[in-house]
Design a protein around this motif. Sequence first.
Motif, PDB file in Angstrom:
ATOM      1  N   SER A  33       0.800  -1.020  -0.005  1.00  0.00           N
ATOM      2  CA  SER A  33       0.011   0.002  -0.141  1.00  0.00           C
ATOM      3  C   SER A  33       0.873   1.152   0.070  1.00  0.00           C
ATOM      4  CB  SER A  33      -0.919   0.000   1.349  1.00  0.00           C
ATOM      5  OG  SER A  33      -1.876  -1.270   1.270  1.00  0.00           O
ATOM      6  N   SER A  34       1.993   1.066   0.880  1.00  0.00           N
ATOM      7  CA  SER A  34       3.016   2.384   0.897  1.00  0.00           C
ATOM      8  C   SER A  34       3.639   2.586  -0.623  1.00  0.00           C
ATOM      9  CB  SER A  34       3.883   2.356   1.706  1.00  0.00           C
ATOM     10  OG  SER A  34       3.222   1.944   3.199  1.00  0.00           O
ATOM     11  N   ALA A  35       3.978   1.574  -1.315  1.00  0.00           N
ATOM     12  CA  ALA A  35       4.415   1.656  -2.477  1.00  0.00           C
ATOM     13  C   ALA A  35       3.415   2.450  -3.408  1.00  0.00           C
ATOM     14  CB  ALA A  35       5.042   0.341  -2.909  1.00  0.00           C
ATOM     15  N   LEU A  36       2.187   1.908  -3.291  1.00  0.00           N
ATOM     16  CA  LEU A  36       1.265   2.586  -4.236  1.00  0.00           C
ATOM     17  C   LEU A  36       1.004   3.902  -4.177  1.00  0.00           C
ATOM     18  CD1 LEU A  36      -1.188  -0.471  -4.546  1.00  0.00           C
ATOM     19  CD2 LEU A  36       0.217   0.610  -6.432  1.00  0.00           C
ATOM     20  N   LEU A  37       1.135   4.231  -2.798  1.00  0.00           N
ATOM     21  CA  LEU A  37       0.979   5.726  -2.315  1.00  0.00           C
ATOM     22  C   LEU A  37       2.107   6.665  -2.699  1.00  0.00           C
ATOM     23  CD1 LEU A  37      -0.746   5.330   1.506  1.00  0.00           C
ATOM     24  CD2 LEU A  37      -1.882   6.029  -1.007  1.00  0.00           C
ATOM     25  N   PHE A  38       3.218   5.816  -2.850  1.00  0.00           N
ATOM     26  CA  PHE A  38       4.517   6.700  -3.148  1.00  0.00           C
ATOM     27  C   PHE A  38       4.334   6.816  -4.773  1.00  0.00           C
ATOM     28  CE2 PHE A  38       8.558   6.362  -5.209  1.00  0.00           C
ATOM     29  CZ  PHE A  38       9.119   7.481  -4.444  1.00  0.00           C
ATOM     30  N   ALA A  39       3.818   5.956  -5.345  1.00  0.00           N
ATOM     31  CA  ALA A  39       3.574   6.215  -6.888  1.00  0.00           C
ATOM     32  C   ALA A  39       2.566   7.149  -6.899  1.00  0.00           C
ATOM     33  CB  ALA A  39       3.026   4.978  -7.441  1.00  0.00           C
ATOM     34  N   CYS A  40       1.659   7.422  -6.330  1.00  0.00           N
ATOM     35  CA  CYS A  40       0.826   8.703  -6.460  1.00  0.00           C
ATOM     36  C   CYS A  40       1.252   9.682  -6.237  1.00  0.00           C
ATOM     37  CB  CYS A  40      -0.474   8.308  -5.289  1.00  0.00           C
ATOM     38  SG  CYS A  40      -1.646   9.615  -5.278  1.00  0.00           S
ATOM     39  N   ALA A  41       2.273   9.793  -5.294  1.00  0.00           N
ATOM     40  CA  ALA A  41       3.092  11.185  -4.713  1.00  0.00           C
ATOM     41  C   ALA A  41       3.823  11.495  -6.152  1.00  0.00           C
ATOM     42  CB  ALA A  41       3.873  11.116  -3.698  1.00  0.00           C
ATOM     43  N   VAL A  42       4.496  10.625  -6.657  1.00  0.00           N
ATOM     44  CA  VAL A  42       5.361  10.813  -8.013  1.00  0.00           C
ATOM     45  C   VAL A  42       4.553  11.175  -9.038  1.00  0.00           C
ATOM     46  CG1 VAL A  42       6.844   9.776  -9.513  1.00  0.00           C
ATOM     47  CG2 VAL A  42       7.059   9.001  -7.323  1.00  0.00           C
ATOM     48  N   CYS A  43       3.226  10.533  -9.121  1.00  0.00           N
ATOM     49  CA  CYS A  43       2.399  11.091 -10.284  1.00  0.00           C
ATOM     50  C   CYS A  43       2.075  12.520 -10.212  1.00  0.00           C
ATOM     51  CB  CYS A  43       1.073  10.224 -10.173  1.00  0.00           C
ATOM     52  SG  CYS A  43       0.037  10.541 -11.690  1.00  0.00           S
ATOM     53  N   MET A  44       1.516  13.099  -8.755  1.00  0.00           N
ATOM     54  CA  MET A  44       1.000  14.459  -8.692  1.00  0.00           C
ATOM     55  C   MET A  44       2.192  15.238  -8.854  1.00  0.00           C
ATOM     56  SD  MET A  44      -1.478  14.193  -5.424  1.00  0.00           S
ATOM     57  CE  MET A  44      -0.531  13.393  -4.250  1.00  0.00           C
ATOM     58  N   LEU A  45       3.395  14.783  -8.499  1.00  0.00           N
ATOM     59  CA  LEU A  45       4.742  15.638  -8.534  1.00  0.00           C
ATOM     60  C   LEU A  45       4.877  15.809 -10.278  1.00  0.00           C
ATOM     61  CD1 LEU A  45       7.375  16.995  -7.481  1.00  0.00           C
ATOM     62  CD2 LEU A  45       8.506  14.872  -7.889  1.00  0.00           C
ATOM     63  N   SER A  46       4.418  15.240 -10.955  1.00  0.00           N
ATOM     64  CA  SER A  46       4.722  15.314 -12.491  1.00  0.00           C
ATOM     65  C   SER A  46       3.978  16.516 -12.942  1.00  0.00           C
ATOM     66  CB  SER A  46       4.158  14.020 -13.206  1.00  0.00           C
ATOM     67  OG  SER A  46       2.734  13.930 -13.312  1.00  0.00           O
ATOM     68  N   TRP A  47       2.836  16.760 -12.246  1.00  0.00           N
ATOM     69  CA  TRP A  47       1.961  17.549 -12.413  1.00  0.00           C
ATOM     70  C   TRP A  47       2.470  19.383 -12.304  1.00  0.00           C
ATOM     71  CZ3 TRP A  47      -1.304  19.904 -15.499  1.00  0.00           C
ATOM     72  CH2 TRP A  47      -2.105  21.059 -14.973  1.00  0.00           C
ATOM     73  N   MET A  48       3.333  19.237 -11.403  1.00  0.00           N
ATOM     74  CA  MET A  48       4.252  20.418 -10.827  1.00  0.00           C
ATOM     75  C   MET A  48       5.291  20.499 -11.908  1.00  0.00           C
ATOM     76  SD  MET A  48       2.782  21.111  -8.118  1.00  0.00           S
ATOM     77  CE  MET A  48       3.735  22.505  -7.739  1.00  0.00           C
ATOM     78  N   PHE A  49       5.705  19.817 -12.608  1.00  0.00           N
ATOM     79  CA  PHE A  49       6.745  20.042 -13.605  1.00  0.00           C
ATOM     80  C   PHE A  49       5.995  20.256 -14.973  1.00  0.00           C
ATOM     81  CE2 PHE A  49       9.393  16.939 -11.075  1.00  0.00           C
ATOM     82  CZ  PHE A  49      10.424  17.587 -10.936  1.00  0.00           C
TER      83      PHE A  49
END
Length: 261
Positions: A147-163
């Motif tokens: 579950s933590s790995a998937l939540l980490f992937a979610c954080a990376v996904c949202m970070l892509s929007w910042m870029f």
Amino acid sequence: TGSQGTQGTVGYIKSMVDAASPLSAQLAISAPMMAYMLVAGVGTLFGSGLVEKLGLRRAFGFSVILSSISLVGLAFAHSLIEIIVWRSAAAMGYAVATIACQVYIARTATSGAASVRGLSTFVAAVTAACICGAPIGAVIAEILGQSSALLFACAVCMLSWMFFKGVSLPTGSRNEASDEAAGGVTAGFGALLKNKNMQLAMWCGVMPGKLMMAGMLFYITPLLLQQYQLSQASIGQFFILYYVLLSAGNAIISRVDLGIH
């Protein structure tokens, strides 16, 4: 985030299914993968229409929101149906994001050669992300849980929007090549089907490659390596080899003139 989600999902589903029924376990594990590949393929084919209606920035934002929600849903899923639904949503987010990036490259390229270089760079970036994503996701899953790995992937996904927010989008009139890349999906697909050389390349090259990736890499490999009592991190290292060879193959084939017209 796709490689992290795929590798974590295999073990996640296996833990939900009754071990006394090997057939149902195999079908359960393969079902989300089939749904992901199907939705990603259809979404990629018709995603340009959505990008054209929403615009590049809003379309990419939509893909980020959809992918983030799907990853959070996967982190807290408790049934196979939930996993299939969330993986399908993730596939649609991936398809829209891919189309948005390709349309951006087509609209900003100053020439055909620049467009080819841009797409090659895009493929290389996606490949590098896959190389890094699989082992990183495996290590996080092993230490903190799936579950933590998937939540980490979610954080990376949202970070892509910042870029992406910092990217200067093209303004003014688009050239003809850009319009063809962004729209005309039906006509373009029809022309593709009429090109026998392209069809031969797809059926003899793309199809085996996709079957190898989805069937062997994402499905058979994790299950086989788990039987040898290997950890998630060790399984992730095997994923790296596939993408290293893929990167080398892309570099070689980009320098070969296939003579397809």
